[in-house]
Design an enzyme around this catalytic site. Structure first.
Site, PDB file in Angstrom:
ATOM      1  CD  GLU A   1      -4.547  -1.728   2.270  1.00 37.62           C
ATOM      2  OE1 GLU A   1      -3.445  -2.214   2.595  1.00 37.62           O
ATOM      3  OE2 GLU A   1      -5.358  -1.255   3.090  1.00 37.62           O
TER       4      GLU A   1
ATOM      5  CG  HIS B   1      -5.992  -4.736   5.159  1.00 35.29           C
ATOM      6  ND1 HIS B   1      -5.074  -3.719   5.050  1.00 35.29           N
ATOM      7  CD2 HIS B   1      -5.269  -5.892   5.163  1.00 35.29           C
ATOM      8  CE1 HIS B   1      -3.857  -4.242   4.975  1.00 35.29           C
ATOM      9  NE2 HIS B   1      -3.952  -5.550   5.032  1.00 35.29           N
TER      10      HIS B   1
ATOM     11  CG  HIS C   1      -8.629   1.813   2.366  1.00 36.51           C
ATOM     12  ND1 HIS C   1      -7.387   1.419   1.969  1.00 36.51           N
ATOM     13  CD2 HIS C   1      -8.507   2.185   3.669  1.00 36.51           C
ATOM     14  CE1 HIS C   1      -6.532   1.524   2.965  1.00 36.51           C
ATOM     15  NE2 HIS C   1      -7.194   1.974   4.016  1.00 36.51           N
TER      16      HIS C   1
ATOM     17  CE  LYS D   1      -6.374   5.659   3.518  1.00 31.41           C
ATOM     18  NZ  LYS D   1      -5.392   5.826   4.559  1.00 31.41           N
TER      19      LYS D   1
ATOM     20  CG  ASP E   1      -6.941   2.650   9.866  1.00 31.61           C
ATOM     21  OD1 ASP E   1      -6.888   1.556   9.285  1.00 31.61           O
ATOM     22  OD2 ASP E   1      -6.585   3.718   9.356  1.00 31.61           O
TER      23      ASP E   1
ATOM     24  CG  ASP F   1      -5.135  -1.919   8.375  1.00 26.26           C
ATOM     25  OD1 ASP F   1      -4.486  -1.475   9.342  1.00 26.26           O
ATOM     26  OD2 ASP F   1      -5.116  -1.388   7.250  1.00 26.26           O
TER      27      ASP F   1
ATOM     28  CD1 TRP G   1      -2.609   1.862   0.663  1.00 27.30           C
ATOM     29  CD2 TRP G   1      -1.230   2.384   2.362  1.00 27.30           C
ATOM     30  NE1 TRP G   1      -2.926   3.132   1.092  1.00 27.30           N
ATOM     31  CE2 TRP G   1      -2.098   3.486   2.127  1.00 27.30           C
ATOM     32  CE3 TRP G   1      -0.284   2.486   3.369  1.00 27.30           C
ATOM     33  CZ2 TRP G   1      -2.041   4.663   2.881  1.00 27.30           C
ATOM     34  CZ3 TRP G   1      -0.218   3.657   4.120  1.00 27.30           C
ATOM     35  CH2 TRP G   1      -1.097   4.733   3.873  1.00 27.30           C
TER      36      TRP G   1
ATOM     37  CG  ASP H   1      -9.660   6.537  11.769  1.00 28.43           C
ATOM     38  OD1 ASP H   1      -8.524   6.594  11.268  1.00 28.43           O
ATOM     39  OD2 ASP H   1     -10.011   5.648  12.550  1.00 28.43           O
TER      40      ASP H   1
ATOM     41  CG  ASP I   1      -8.527  -1.090   4.798  1.00 32.46           C
ATOM     42  OD1 ASP I   1      -9.562  -0.695   5.365  1.00 32.46           O
ATOM     43  OD2 ASP I   1      -7.419  -1.109   5.361  1.00 32.46           O
TER      44      ASP I   1
END
Ligand code: RNT
Ligand code: ZN
Length: 436
Positions: free
Chosen positions: A242, A303, A279, A244, A313, A343, A201, A311, A276
């Site tokens: 990956e 992920h 993302h 985003k 995460d 993740d 990534w 955010d 992810d």
């Protein structure tokens, strides 16, 4: 074999090991599921052997152990300053071991390239397997597999992007890094006898929409072509890329977008696409993408994460989307084609607690999917019984899954729900809060 009880010793549950497994509650729950055609024992077996890749970076706020000292940059952030962060490789391993003892089922540990164990400074373009040898020893000793990640962020050479940079010297530095990381992944695969996924990534992007959006993408593509040019042993390592949507400071444009990487993996068979959960656009979910991508790609890497506003995460919850992700994988019969990794990074609460909470929720979501009476629902759907499907799905939410889950924990030597928090608190007191 391979139960946590054997690997880590008694987990100190404080509960009675046979309270649930030998008890009537479990038998009753099992029968309830059996009435719908669900084989609970088979579900538990599948759940136990499906590997969950546990990310090392929840333990230390993604800082790593480079001798230059870590500072997290590249559009991602771990917020909070809860005491007890792991500051050394030894502390991180201790915390990981604690976390793994509380996460039932088969685990892999997912490392980043800035988590080397070496006393001298080593450039990111000079990393070698020997700098990670102690991690391989540690993993082999504990019977866990390893996964790996290139670290293009948190580095002065990456301040204005990495693989897509207009500066050739910057690109070359990171291409070298990518190549070296792949060899480390191959080394891990050989040492652990389990295939190591090497995920890539980059944080490259721009705050405003660029006048030339094409050139960075073409440079990114060319850089990856070079990195993946070296043929490595596919029984030991596999690559994943990956995408985003945006990061802090790259709000308007990211060359490595979903379309970019989807195109990349379609034209480069063998490379996995990483999805992810955090993302994408706020109402866009990865659960809806899995079956579509499985029509064209042999394998995916997830992920598992939780997006909240800006955010991506937050600690994973047993929420609708996490459950839906696992349902899609199970309904597609694709547990051997979809690798599941975690993740998230939360520095505002006990980090081991965050780790374990998200990991257990991920596994619980998978258990919920495995306990779905999919055959029965499929028949209903085929017969046009939409109400039947809807009602059964809703009623499944209040089925006694918790009893099956506790049984699963006991089988794997991990404390059941309501017991592991005590373990966490004593670890916090005895170990984490002693770190000053
Ligand atoms: C960042 C990506 C990436 C990182 C880790 C640390 O947005 O999700 O996977 O979180 O590599
Ligand atoms: Zn990610």
């Amino acid at each position: 074999m391979g139960y946590k009880a054997m690997k880590h010793g008694a987990a100190g549950t404080g509960g009675k090991p046979d309270k649930i497994s030998g008890g009537q509650a479990y038998e009753w729950a099992r029968e309830l599921y059996a009435e719908q055609g669900v084989d609970v024992e088979a579900a538990l077996e599948t759940l136990g052997r499906t590997p969950l890749s546990v990310h090392c970076w929840q333990g230390d706020d993604v800082l790593g152990f480079e001798t230059s000292g870590g500072k997290l940059t590249g559009g991602i952030q771990a917020t909070g300053n809860f005491p007890g962060r792991a500051r050394t490789v030894a502390e991180l391993r201790a915390d990981l071991e604690k976390a793994l003892s509380l996460i039932p089922g088969s685990s892999k540990v997912n490392l980043h390239a800035n988590y080397l164990d070496w006393d001298e400074p080593v450039g990111r373009d000079a990393l070698e397997p020997r700098h990670f040898e102690s991690w391989a020893d540690w993993a082999v000793e504990r019977g866990v597999g390893l996964d790996f990640n290139t670290t293009f962020f948190s580095h002065p050479m990456g301040e204005n992007g990495s693989l897509s940079s207009a500066d050739q010297a910057v690109r070359e530095f990171w291409i070298e890094h990518g190549k070296r990381c792949r060899r480390i992944a191959e080394y891990f695969g050989g040492r652990t006898n389990q295939i190591c996924v090497c995920n890539h990534w980059t944080h490259d992007g721009a705050k405003e929409i660029p006048i030339d959006p094409l050139a960075p993408r073409l440079r990114l593509k060319a850089s990856y072509d070079e990195i993946f040019g070296e043929k490595l042993d596919s029984t030991k390592m596999v690559d994943a890329v990956e995408s985003k949507l945006f990061g802090i400071g790259s709000e308007a444009y990211v060359p490595g977008s979903h379309e970019f990487y989807m195109g990349y993996v379609l034209s480069n068979p063998g490379i996995l696409l990483t999805l992810d959960a955090g993302h994408f656009h706020p109402t866009e979910v990865i659960s809806a993408k899995i079956s579509a991508l499985l029509c064209f790609l042999p394998k995916l890497l997830l992920h598992v994460s939780r997006p909240v506003r800006w955010d991506s995460d937050h600690v994973v919850l047993l929420d609708d989307e996490t459950r839906q992700i696992m349902l899609e994988v199970v309904r597609c019969g694709a547990l051997d084609r979809v690798m599941i990794a975690l993740d998230y990074f939360d520095a505002s609460i006990n980090r081991v607690g965050a780790w374990v909470c998200g990991a257990r929720n991920t596994r619980k979501a998978l258990l919920a999917a495995l306990l779905e009476p999919t055959d029965m629902l499929r028949e209903m759907e085929a017969a046009g019984d939409g109400a039947g499907v809807l009602i059964s799905r809703q009623e499944s939410l209040t089925m006694p899954m918790g009893i099956i889950w506790d049984r699963f924990c006991e089988m794997h030597g991990a404390p059941p729900d309501r017991a592991w928090l005590r373990d966490l608190r004593s670890y916090e007191r005895a170990v984490q809060f002693k770190r000053k």
